[in-house]
Motif scaffolding. Structure first.
Motif, short mmCIF file in Angstrom:
data_model
loop_
_atom_site.label_atom_id
_atom_site.label_comp_id
_atom_site.label_asym_id
_atom_site.label_seq_id
_atom_site.Cartn_x
_atom_site.Cartn_y
_atom_site.Cartn_z
N ARG A 1 -10.54 5.84 -9.67
CA ARG A 1 -11.02 4.84 -9.17
C ARG A 1 -10.13 3.80 -8.47
NH1 ARG A 1 -8.77 4.10 -13.51
NH2 ARG A 1 -8.19 1.70 -14.24
N TYR A 2 -10.57 3.09 -7.40
CA TYR A 2 -9.47 2.36 -6.85
C TYR A 2 -8.93 1.32 -7.72
CZ TYR A 2 -8.06 -0.98 -3.09
OH TYR A 2 -7.45 -1.84 -2.30
N CYS A 3 -7.48 0.81 -7.41
CA CYS A 3 -6.89 -0.17 -8.09
C CYS A 3 -6.37 -0.91 -7.09
CB CYS A 3 -5.63 0.23 -8.93
SG CYS A 3 -6.44 1.08 -10.46
N ASN A 4 -6.58 -2.31 -7.18
CA ASN A 4 -5.80 -3.44 -6.44
C ASN A 4 -4.08 -3.02 -6.62
OD1 ASN A 4 -7.85 -4.45 -4.96
ND2 ASN A 4 -8.42 -5.59 -7.09
N ARG A 5 -3.65 -3.31 -5.24
CA ARG A 5 -2.06 -3.24 -5.35
C ARG A 5 -1.44 -4.16 -6.61
NH1 ARG A 5 1.06 -2.89 -0.18
NH2 ARG A 5 2.82 -2.31 -1.68
N SER A 6 -2.21 -5.20 -6.56
CA SER A 6 -1.40 -6.34 -7.52
C SER A 6 -1.67 -5.96 -8.93
CB SER A 6 -2.18 -7.72 -6.94
OG SER A 6 -3.66 -7.53 -7.45
N ASP A 7 -2.52 -5.13 -9.24
CA ASP A 7 -2.81 -4.70 -10.55
C ASP A 7 -2.03 -3.47 -10.89
OD1 ASP A 7 -4.69 -6.79 -10.78
OD2 ASP A 7 -6.26 -5.25 -10.22
N LEU A 8 -1.19 -2.94 -9.89
CA LEU A 8 -0.58 -1.65 -10.27
C LEU A 8 1.10 -2.11 -10.83
CD1 LEU A 8 -1.48 0.47 -7.31
CD2 LEU A 8 -2.18 0.79 -9.62
N PRO A 9 1.57 -1.27 -11.34
CA PRO A 9 3.04 -1.49 -11.81
C PRO A 9 4.02 -1.19 -10.60
CG PRO A 9 2.36 0.59 -12.78
CD PRO A 9 1.40 0.05 -12.20
N ASP A 10 5.13 -1.55 -10.74
CA ASP A 10 6.23 -1.01 -9.78
C ASP A 10 6.38 0.26 -9.86
OD1 ASP A 10 6.42 -3.45 -8.32
OD2 ASP A 10 7.90 -4.19 -9.75
N PRO A 11 6.43 1.24 -9.01
CA PRO A 11 7.18 0.79 -7.51
C PRO A 11 5.75 0.40 -6.64
CG PRO A 11 7.29 3.22 -7.72
CD PRO A 11 7.00 2.47 -9.09
N TRP A 12 4.48 0.94 -7.09
CA TRP A 12 3.26 0.92 -6.19
C TRP A 12 3.18 -0.29 -5.72
CZ3 TRP A 12 3.64 3.87 -10.94
CH2 TRP A 12 4.04 5.24 -10.58
N LYS A 13 3.13 -1.35 -6.66
CA LYS A 13 2.81 -2.84 -6.39
C LYS A 13 3.48 -3.23 -5.21
CE LYS A 13 2.32 -5.80 -9.48
NZ LYS A 13 2.63 -6.79 -10.68
N THR A 14 5.00 -2.89 -4.94
CA THR A 14 5.60 -3.26 -4.06
C THR A 14 6.11 -2.30 -2.86
OG1 THR A 14 7.62 -2.64 -5.41
CG2 THR A 14 6.74 -4.99 -5.44
N ASN A 15 5.55 -1.16 -2.82
CA ASN A 15 5.79 -0.13 -1.72
C ASN A 15 5.52 -0.48 -0.44
OD1 ASN A 15 6.83 2.03 -3.50
ND2 ASN A 15 4.98 3.21 -3.42
N ASP A 16 6.26 -0.25 0.66
CA ASP A 16 6.23 -0.48 1.94
C ASP A 16 4.93 0.58 2.35
OD1 ASP A 16 5.95 -1.13 4.43
OD2 ASP A 16 7.90 -0.51 4.93
N LEU A 17 3.65 -0.02 2.83
CA LEU A 17 2.83 0.88 3.10
C LEU A 17 2.17 0.47 4.66
CD1 LEU A 17 0.33 0.88 -0.01
CD2 LEU A 17 2.19 2.60 0.63
N SER A 18 3.34 0.12 5.32
CA SER A 18 2.85 -0.45 6.71
C SER A 18 2.78 0.89 7.77
CB SER A 18 4.07 -1.34 7.18
OG SER A 18 5.35 -0.75 7.42
N ARG A 19 3.23 1.99 7.15
CA ARG A 19 2.81 3.09 8.24
C ARG A 19 1.46 3.46 8.07
NH1 ARG A 19 5.77 8.59 5.83
NH2 ARG A 19 4.90 8.36 3.75
N TYR A 20 0.89 2.99 7.02
CA TYR A 20 -0.63 3.52 6.87
C TYR A 20 -1.75 2.54 7.38
CZ TYR A 20 1.81 6.63 3.44
OH TYR A 20 2.37 7.56 2.92
N ARG A 21 -2.77 2.86 7.60
CA ARG A 21 -4.11 2.11 8.30
C ARG A 21 -4.90 1.63 6.82
NH1 ARG A 21 -7.04 6.36 11.54
NH2 ARG A 21 -7.06 7.23 9.56
N LEU A 22 -4.02 1.13 5.98
CA LEU A 22 -4.81 0.63 4.77
C LEU A 22 -5.36 -0.75 5.04
CD1 LEU A 22 -2.39 1.64 2.15
CD2 LEU A 22 -4.16 2.88 2.87
N GLN A 23 -6.73 -0.72 4.49
CA GLN A 23 -7.35 -2.29 4.59
C GLN A 23 -6.91 -3.18 3.65
OE1 GLN A 23 -11.40 -1.34 4.45
NE2 GLN A 23 -11.29 0.29 5.97
#
Length: 140
Positions: free
Chosen positions: A118-140
């Motif tokens: 299931r989808y999780c909001n980044r703000s609900d994830l632990p580090d490092p996923w909460k703060t990973n740089d995802l700028s290279r992806y086309r994420l909404q």
């Protein structure tokens, strides 16, 4: 870990298929966690990133997949992947089938079993996923 998600192991192709683009998959880009794991307790073994083109997991590098929509409405991914731990593994072809229940829920089937995410909001994830740089992806 690889057996849980991105093992992308061989699954028998049982139906007529058509090649589709990843953009035609009705799935929201972002992080997905195995359904029985709380978002805030995600780990390398329970999380994957759908970037709008393919699914990524820790320690695995994959090339762009060939995606086929099966008659039952699921999607088969065929792609070349390798394990990136140590010196890196050899490229191997893997297949996974994704059944999408909603734009934020899916089930992956590999030769290792069936896993629900299931989808999780980044703000609900632990580090490092909460703060990973995802700028290279086309994420909404």
């Amino acid at each position: 870990m690889m057996k849980c998600r991105a093992a992308l192991a061989f699954v028998a192709l049982l139906a007529t298929t058509s090649v589709v683009s990843a953009e035609s998959m009705p799935l929201r880009p972002g992080y997905y966690v195995q359904r029985d794991t709380p978002c805030e307790r995600a780990s390398n073994a329970t999380i994957m990133l759908y970037d709008g083109v393919s699914f990524g997991a820790a320690h695995v590098e994959c090339r762009k997949p060939v995606i086929r929509k099966l008659v039952d409405g699921s999607y088969q991914f065929v792609q070349q992947c390798r394990d990136m731990q140590g010196r890196g593994g050899t490229w191997e072809t893997f297949r996974s089938t994704y059944s999408i229940q909603t734009p934020t829920e899916f089930t992956e089937t590999t030769s290792f079993g069936t896993f629900s995410f299931r989808y999780c909001n980044r703000s609900d994830l632990p580090d490092p996923w909460k703060t990973n740089d995802l700028s290279r992806y086309r994420l909404q």
